[in-house]
Design a protein around this motif. Structure first.
Motif, PDB file in Angstrom:
ATOM      1  N   ALA A 239       0.852  -1.197   0.000  1.00  0.00           N
ATOM      2  CA  ALA A 239       0.000   0.000   0.000  1.00  0.00           C
ATOM      3  C   ALA A 239       0.886   1.244   0.000  1.00  0.00           C
ATOM      4  O   ALA A 239       1.699   1.426   0.914  1.00  0.00           O
ATOM      5  N   PRO A 240       0.750   2.104  -1.011  1.00  0.00           N
ATOM      6  CA  PRO A 240       1.493   3.367  -1.006  1.00  0.00           C
ATOM      7  C   PRO A 240       1.098   4.245   0.174  1.00  0.00           C
ATOM      8  O   PRO A 240       0.054   4.054   0.798  1.00  0.00           O
ATOM      9  N   ASP A 241       1.935   5.212   0.465  1.00  0.00           N
ATOM     10  CA  ASP A 241       1.666   6.170   1.530  1.00  0.00           C
ATOM     11  C   ASP A 241       0.478   7.051   1.128  1.00  0.00           C
ATOM     12  O   ASP A 241       0.536   7.750   0.112  1.00  0.00           O
ATOM     13  N   PRO A 242      -0.619   7.048   1.907  1.00  0.00           N
ATOM     14  CA  PRO A 242      -1.784   7.883   1.557  1.00  0.00           C
ATOM     15  C   PRO A 242      -1.462   9.363   1.463  1.00  0.00           C
ATOM     16  O   PRO A 242      -2.166  10.108   0.769  1.00  0.00           O
ATOM     17  N   ALA A 243      -0.408   9.809   2.147  1.00  0.00           N
ATOM     18  CA  ALA A 243      -0.043  11.222   2.096  1.00  0.00           C
ATOM     19  C   ALA A 243       0.319  11.664   0.685  1.00  0.00           C
ATOM     20  O   ALA A 243       0.223  12.859   0.360  1.00  0.00           O
TER      21      ALA A 243
END
Length: 409
Positions: A239-243
């Motif tokens: 999962a990529p960083d949501p930021a």
């Protein structure tokens, strides 16, 4: 270099045109100092060991030598070589996106395929027809056995490329040309069984690319590497960083949204849906530097929206309809294909269904297809694959006929 190339009995291996006896010369030509010769050799290999997406017995045997060339920094156009290896591994990526290649299913289907291939006539055998190849043998098999044989050939080619995953990680993490690193990240995304070792390398590439993009005033645009690696992370189960959904660079936001949709599905944050909707309905949604779907960013966004579940169906469908007036050719296949899935969730129409009997969503889509002729075309001509797509849902498969069907003729 390539010392063991002649140890293979290429004449007895099959490719798209019968015997693979020409493959060694083509592989050696990839080392030619003449760029035109190298380009011709790649074109020939695409034609005989990867013919219109098909792989053959000879394909898996060729891959170790392609990897040997790839490992040598003296080999020219290594990014093109990675592209060939990726194609050998998965075929056309549009078949598997947005979910990724279901390799476990392929492995299960391939059980028994090795024995069937061994029993097939090979070039040079008395029972091998130089004109018909092994078609008579294949026709003698049941449909299930044909599927087993084909699946075995595909998995063998896939596993041959999989052996190069450590090399691809090295190419991604090293100081190499940006295009080579992008293609390495793209290719790693297709090997979920190697995710544990690949995810940290991809995450490192994202961090490095973002830092390079933040500090460099000119030079290569590293956001394409960041976006490609973010998508790859999602395809491998990370999962990529949501930021990154708030990043100032649009391509980074796109990659993060694609990766997060793959990772979280219906549980993804509303910001993921908002970003994808913006791309799916956008007016300038392509970037051919991104390998996935040949750079069709909007098309991929539309596919990713489907991963967010039924709760986003209305927004997704509206975005796809908004996009239709701006697409044609292969891009139209992606956009309209997703819209058709949403408009006809029960599958194709059966029988002679009048336009007025369609539901509202179906009528809206048909009207868009009837009002925008360019969506039916590729390079100025009507696109046969698009007609097949529309006709496959029980709708008229000609533009003029569809206009009449919708009352606009």
């Amino acid at each position: 270099m390539l010392e063991r190339l002649d140890d293979i009995d290429w004449e007895r291996l099959g490719n798209a045109y019968g015997s693979a006896e020409d493959v060694p010369e083509q592989i050696r030509a990839l080392r030619s100092p003449d760029a035109a010769i190298r380009e011709k050799a790649r074109w020939q290999l695409y034609g005989n060991i990867f013919h219109q997406g098909s792989r053959y017995e000879a394909t898996a045997y060729a891959v170790p030598f392609l990897l040997e060339l790839l490992a040598d920094p003296a080999t020219a156009e290594r990014e093109e070589l990675v592209g060939l290896l990726a194609a050998i591994a998965v075929g056309y990526d549009e078949m598997w996106l947005p979910d990724g290649l279901p390799i476990a299913e392929h492995r299960q289907q391939a059980a028994g395929g090795a024995e069937l291939l061994a029993a097939a006539p090979h070039p040079g055998d008395d029972d091998f027809d130089e004109d018909e190849g092994d078609s008579e043998y294949l026709e003698s098999l049941s449909e299930d056995d044909q599927d087993r044989l084909y699946a075995h050939v595909l998995v063998a080619a896939y596993d041959a490329v999989r052996a190069g995953v450590p090399l691809l990680r090295t190419l991604l993490a090293g100081e190499h040309d940006l295009e080579l690193r992008v293609m390495a990240a793209y290719t790693l995304s297709w090997f979920p069984e190697e995710a544990e070792g690949s995810l940290p390398v991809l995450a490192g590439a994202v961090t490095e690319a973002l830092e390079a993009g933040a500090t460099a005033a000119d030079g290569p645009d590293h956001t394409v590497l960041a976006a490609t690696a973010l998508v790859a992370i999602g395809l491998l189960g990370g999962a990529p960083d949501p930021a990154l959904l708030d990043d100032r660079r649009p391509l980074v936001r796109w990659g993060a949204a694609i990766g997060l949709a793959r990772a979280h599905g219906p549980g993804a944050d509303r910001a993921v849906a908002a970003e994808l909707l913006g791309w799916a309905g956008g007016k300038s949604p392509s970037d051919d530097r991104v390998p996935f779907l040949d750079g069709d960013l909007a098309g991929y966004a539309g596919r990713a929206l489907a991963q967010l579940g039924a709760g986003r169906t209305v927004e997704t469908f509206d975005a796809l309809l908004h996009r239709i007036p701006a697409v044609s050719g292969v891009e139209a296949l992606h956009v309209v294909g997703e819209a058709l899935k949403l408009a006809f969730p029960a599958g194709p129409l059966t029988g002679d269904v009048p336009f007025d009997a369609l539901d509202e969503r179906q009528r809206r889509l048909v009207r868009q297809l009837a009002e925008h002729e360019q969506v039916w075309r590729i390079d100025g001509s009507y696109f046969g694959n698009f007609r097949l797509l529309v006709g496959g849902y029980g709708l008229p498969d000609k533009y003029v006929t569809l206009r009449s069907y919708a009352g606009q003729g």
